[in-house]
Scaffold this motif. Structure first.
Motif, PDB file in Angstrom:
ATOM      1  N   LYS A 216       0.838  -1.207   0.000  1.00 30.04           N
ATOM      2  CA  LYS A 216       0.000   0.000   0.000  1.00 30.04           C
ATOM      3  C   LYS A 216       0.868   1.251   0.000  1.00 30.04           C
ATOM      4  O   LYS A 216       1.749   1.399   0.855  1.00 30.04           O
ATOM      5  N   GLU A 217       0.607   2.147  -0.925  1.00 31.58           N
ATOM      6  CA  GLU A 217       1.314   3.420  -0.966  1.00 31.58           C
ATOM      7  C   GLU A 217       0.786   4.323   0.159  1.00 31.58           C
ATOM      8  O   GLU A 217      -0.315   4.109   0.672  1.00 31.58           O
ATOM      9  N   HIS A 221      -6.445   6.716   0.872  1.00 31.30           N
ATOM     10  CA  HIS A 221      -7.152   5.717   0.067  1.00 31.30           C
ATOM     11  C   HIS A 221      -6.149   4.607  -0.291  1.00 31.30           C
ATOM     12  O   HIS A 221      -4.950   4.733  -0.040  1.00 31.30           O
ATOM     13  N   TYR A 222      -6.633   3.552  -0.887  1.00 32.54           N
ATOM     14  CA  TYR A 222      -5.744   2.435  -1.240  1.00 32.54           C
ATOM     15  C   TYR A 222      -5.151   2.668  -2.621  1.00 32.54           C
ATOM     16  O   TYR A 222      -5.864   2.647  -3.625  1.00 32.54           O
ATOM     17  N   GLU A 223      -3.853   2.902  -2.639  1.00 30.03           N
ATOM     18  CA  GLU A 223      -3.117   3.176  -3.874  1.00 30.03           C
ATOM     19  C   GLU A 223      -2.014   2.133  -4.016  1.00 30.03           C
ATOM     20  O   GLU A 223      -1.288   1.844  -3.051  1.00 30.03           O
ATOM     21  N   HIS A 224      -1.879   1.561  -5.220  1.00 33.57           N
ATOM     22  CA  HIS A 224      -0.920   0.477  -5.414  1.00 33.57           C
ATOM     23  C   HIS A 224      -0.138   0.663  -6.705  1.00 33.57           C
ATOM     24  O   HIS A 224      -0.728   0.746  -7.782  1.00 33.57           O
ATOM     25  N   GLU A 225       1.167   0.702  -6.593  1.00 31.85           N
ATOM     26  CA  GLU A 225       2.049   0.719  -7.759  1.00 31.85           C
ATOM     27  C   GLU A 225       2.707  -0.641  -7.970  1.00 31.85           C
ATOM     28  O   GLU A 225       3.211  -0.934  -9.042  1.00 31.85           O
TER      29      GLU A 225
END
Length: 369
Positions: A216-217, A221-225
């Motif tokens: 998780k970045e 909110h849930y941000e994914h790279e």
């Protein structure tokens, strides 16, 4: 019928329930909480490593180590052939290729001579070595560490079975780039299920922590790279681990005492040979392991089962497993010979000397004359 004597039964310290109650009072059941931090700190303080990450299993810890090191498809990873499959499965998870190395008779662990011969002769240099400290006994880890550094190969220590084992006072799991401990139900300490990844490299452990919590970045909110895993240990299990770590030296002492009892009762039998302990090392003797030169180990297993005692053959080498029929191996015959002749004996820390004597009497009564 005698009470069942297990290979390595869980043995609580007495403080586990007290700490679990504190977890419930706080309502920090999962995923994290103060006992996760305390458990990691207890491993750091005990082993001398600089960083620790509590996760769901030893296999998860190895997987994270491989991922952090950037090992993937097309890469070769050297590994002990004489081991449990957990450390090898992690290689498969990363779509890398295992290459199996055989043992030496001095330690039953990876043979340093074979390792160096392989690295001198192989065309494609492997990215890493995963070495298992078998049955709680240290490999010739300083020599192996030096070889890996010379050839530029990452070293991951599978110390799942060897918490408390040392070479020259330094703990197994702290010689390599990464070390791994397990707290599965049968280990010297248990959290019912769990593992620990350790390293002196803080950046690597932080990256492993990132992967272990779904990558998780840092956004609300849930941000994914990148993709990650649900590998973090819960606060409840960590509370058990904190209580277990309070008695680690007691458990090592008792395991070693159990081994001394087996040696006392069986040492005069010519055909029996115990797993050796390398000079300048202290094994935790997680399981007392031995070989029979004439008598079938299967015959002994059957006799022990009749008196309600668990025993188990030594690990079947990975290069003999159907799953790895086509895998590359560098062998000297040691692991195959050990598998044919060897047995692990009941070594639970709740056992008494009378329990061990009964087991030894059963073994003696069933030896081939």
């Amino acid at each position: 019928m005698n009470k069942r004597l297990f290979l390595s039964a869980p043995h609580m310290s007495g403080n586990e329930l007290k700490y679990i109650e504190k977890v419930f009072e706080s309502n920090y059941i999962a995923p994290l909480g103060e006992y996760v931090n305390k458990f990691e700190e207890s491993i750091i303080n005990y082993t001398g490593t600089k960083n620790a990450l509590a996760v769901t299993s030893g296999t998860a810890a190895i997987h994270l180590a491989l991922r952090v090191l950037g090992i993937g498809k097309g890469d070769e990873v050297l590994a002990s052939t004489f081991t449990f499959i957990g450390s090898i499965n992690a290689i498969i998870y990363q779509n890398a290729t295992p290459v199996f190395l055989d043992s030496d008779k001095k330690t039953w662990n990876i043979c340093p001579k074979l390792l160096e011969e392989y690295l001198k002769s192989c065309g494609k240099k492997p990215k890493a070595l995963i070495i298992t400290h078998l049955y709680g006994m240290s490999s010739d880890i300083q020599k192996i560490s030096d070889i890996c550094k010379e050839y530029g190969v990452y070293l991951i220590e599978d110390a799942a079975e060897s918490l408390g084992a040392t070479q020259n006072g330094k703990h197994t799991g702290t010689f390599g780039d990464f070390g791994v401990y397990s707290f599965n139900g049968n280990k010297i300490l248990t959290t019912s299920g769990g593992g620990m990844l350790v390293s002196d490299n803080k950046e690597w452990i932080e990256k492993a922590k990132f992967y272990s919590t779904q990558a998780k970045e840092p956004f609300i909110h849930y941000e994914h790279e990148e993709y990650g895993y649900n590998y973090r240990m819960s606060n409840v299990l960590a509370a058990i681990g904190v209580a277990q770590m309070e008695v680690i030296e007691d458990r090592v002492s008792k395991k070693r005492e159990i081994f001394s009892w087996y040696k006392e009762f069986l040492d005069d039998i010519e055909e029996i040979e115990f797993m050796p302990e390398l000079e300048n090392t202290r094994g935790n003797r997680w399981l007392t392991a031995l070989t029979f030169d004439k008598t079938s180990h299967e015959k002994i297993m059957q006799a022990l089962e009749k008196v309600n005692v668990e025993s188990r053959p030594l690990w079947k080498p990975m290069h003999q497993q159907p799953l790895f029929n086509s895998s590359k191996s560098f062998l000297n015959g040691t692991s195959e010979e050990l598998f044919k002749k060897g047995l692990c004996l009941a070594s639970s820390t709740i056992m008494t000397k009378d329990d061990v004597k009964m087991i030894c009497d059963t073994i003696k009564e069933n030896l081939d004359k």
